[in-house]
Design a protein around this motif. Structure first.
Motif, short mmCIF file in Angstrom:
data_model
loop_
_atom_site.label_atom_id
_atom_site.label_comp_id
_atom_site.label_asym_id
_atom_site.label_seq_id
_atom_site.Cartn_x
_atom_site.Cartn_y
_atom_site.Cartn_z
N THR A 1 -4.07 -3.68 11.84
CA THR A 1 -4.20 -4.67 10.77
C THR A 1 -3.09 -5.70 10.74
OG1 THR A 1 -3.04 -3.20 9.21
CG2 THR A 1 -5.46 -3.03 9.33
N ALA B 1 -1.31 0.31 10.97
CA ALA B 1 -0.44 -0.86 10.87
C ALA B 1 -0.64 -1.78 12.06
CB ALA B 1 1.02 -0.42 10.76
N LEU C 1 -6.95 4.80 2.92
CA LEU C 1 -6.05 3.68 3.16
C LEU C 1 -6.74 2.59 3.98
CD1 LEU C 1 -3.33 2.23 3.19
CD2 LEU C 1 -2.65 3.70 5.11
N GLU C 2 -7.44 2.99 5.02
CA GLU C 2 -8.11 2.02 5.89
C GLU C 2 -9.07 1.13 5.11
OE1 GLU C 2 -10.36 1.91 10.25
OE2 GLU C 2 -10.16 3.81 9.15
N ILE D 1 2.82 -1.31 4.32
CA ILE D 1 2.37 0.06 4.09
C ILE D 1 3.61 0.94 3.97
CG2 ILE D 1 1.01 1.99 4.99
CD1 ILE D 1 -0.39 -0.13 6.83
N LEU E 1 -7.00 -1.60 3.18
CA LEU E 1 -6.12 -2.51 3.90
C LEU E 1 -6.77 -3.88 4.12
CD1 LEU E 1 -4.54 -0.22 6.65
CD2 LEU E 1 -3.35 -1.32 4.74
N TRP F 1 0.87 -1.18 0.00
CA TRP F 1 0.00 0.00 0.00
C TRP F 1 0.90 1.22 0.00
CZ3 TRP F 1 -1.03 -4.21 3.25
CH2 TRP F 1 -2.19 -4.93 2.93
N ASN G 1 -0.09 -5.26 9.63
CA ASN G 1 0.79 -5.08 8.47
C ASN G 1 2.08 -4.38 8.88
OD1 ASN G 1 -0.71 -6.06 6.02
ND2 ASN G 1 -2.26 -4.68 6.87
#
Length: 380
Positions: free
Chosen positions: A190, A187, A154-155, A165, A158, A123, A192
């Motif tokens: 999630t 981050a 972005l949210e 990210i 995801l 992302w 990530n």
């Protein structure tokens, strides 16, 4: 091949790039074609490129180590001066481990190509640097771009624990900063990984110049990958990637642009080491730079151009049309001022601009001269 036609079309559209014939850059001055210009197009934000400490460190290291590293780092190129620089970077930024690269472009390529597999998603902010975006396109991962600094956009994109990210600290063409507390939280929520490219924030923002994360109340440990460069506020060239010891060990083994390149020349590493030590105590330079930024922004408020919202050394004046941007840069050059005319594809179509960059080397009189000349050429 149709390259001649392509170049002709680019020239007609005001998009052809031409390599300038510059004799030398000496502090805030640029010398070209027998003339001297005030330089408002460089990235030497703290004015360190000609600092006596850097010049002395370069000369001494050349005598001690020679002009080049003579090998890739994993063969015979990684020497004592490189280890000293890595230790200083870790101490400065609170990183567990770092590795050195010849450029930020190669650092970003190494990281993304080594970490991103076909099972991953990247992302990326739409305004991320070309090195980040190109690496994403060349990797087997799926790349998703999100609207600039838009955390809600972005949210929505995801997926849990699916990849990486990536955003910048300070964006190189707009001069604004990413909302890092929001990125860190997304981050964490999630699962990530998170990477910062802080090429333009390192040295000028935060306590001791630690960069954008520190400026926004965060630590380097709040991201998984910290990339920074030495060619902006530190006044030299090269880059580093920092993170956990496990990450750096992995990149030592799979970072192709690190493995298969001759290492950073020892004199260059010594100059960067001297620069880091200067930057850590350069509060006066950072304060002077902030004052010049405020002076410039106040002085251009009445100009018939859009000044993008930036509190950093990068001050973009949007002209819009490409040939008009070139004409404005040429008019300033006639008056002894060197500026960067930035056009698509570096920036979106219709947003061609002068990328004015300020430095701690600039005086109040320098910035006033730029302001006065801008007013004059725009009224002509």
């Amino acid at each position: 091949m149709p390259f001649n036609l392509s170049l002709a079309e680019r020239e007609h559209a005001g998009l052809k790039r031409v390599l300038p014939a510059i004799d030398r850059v000496d502090g805030r001055w640029l010398h070209a074609g027998g003339r001297q210009y005030l330089n408002f197009a460089g990235n030497d934000y703290l004015g360190l490129s000609r600092a006596p400490e850097l010049l002395a460190a370069t000369s001494q290291a050349a005598r001690d180590y020679g002009a080049g590293a003579v090998a890739s780092p994993l063969v015979a190129g990684h020497q004592t001066i490189h280890r000293q620089l890595e230790h200083e970077l870790c101490d400065w930024l609170g990183l567990e481990a770092v590795m050195l690269f010849s450029s930020g472009f190669s650092a970003n390529q190494a990281v993304i190509k080594a970490l991103a597999g076909k099972e991953h998603t990247l992302w990326q902010d739409k305004l991320n640097h070309a090195s980040l975006q190109e690496a994403g396109w060349l990797s087997p991962a799926r790349m998703v771009r999100f609207a600039h600094n838009d955390m809600s956009a972005l949210e929505k994109k995801l997926k849990p624990a699916a990849g990486l990210i990536i955003s910048e600290g300070v964006f190189s063409m707009d001069g604004d900063t990413a909302p890092w507390p929001g990125l860190v939280e997304l981050a964490r929520q999630t699962g990530n990984w998170l990477m910062i490219d802080d090429a333009h924030g390192l040295g000028v923002l935060g306590s001791e110049g630690r960069g954008t994360l520190d400026e926004q109340g965060l630590a380097a440990s709040d991201v998984n990958i910290f990339m920074g460069t030495f060619g902006k506020a530190l006044g030299v060239s090269g880059a580093f990637v920092g993170g956990s010891r496990a990450l750096i060990d992995y990149l030592h083994n799979l970072g192709r642009s690190y493995i298969y390149s001759t290492h950073l020349p020892p004199p260059q590493a010594a100059a960067v080491l001297a620069a880091v030590r200067l930057v850590r105590s350069a509060n006066d330079r950072r304060e002077h730079l902030r004052a010049r930024v405020a002076q410039f922004r106040e002085g251009v408020a009445a100009l018939p151009l859009q000044l993008l919202p930036s509190a950093t050394a990068i001050q973009p004046l949007v002209v819009g049309e490409e040939t008009a941007t070139l004409r404005l840069a040429a008019a300033l050059k006639e008056q002894g001022l060197w500026t960067g005319a930035i056009r698509p594809p570096t920036v979106p179509k219709g947003s061609a601009r002068l990328r004015i960059t300020l430095s701690a080397a600039h005086t109040r009189a320098d910035v006033q001269r730029l302001l006065d000349t801008l007013h004059c050429v725009l009224q002509a």
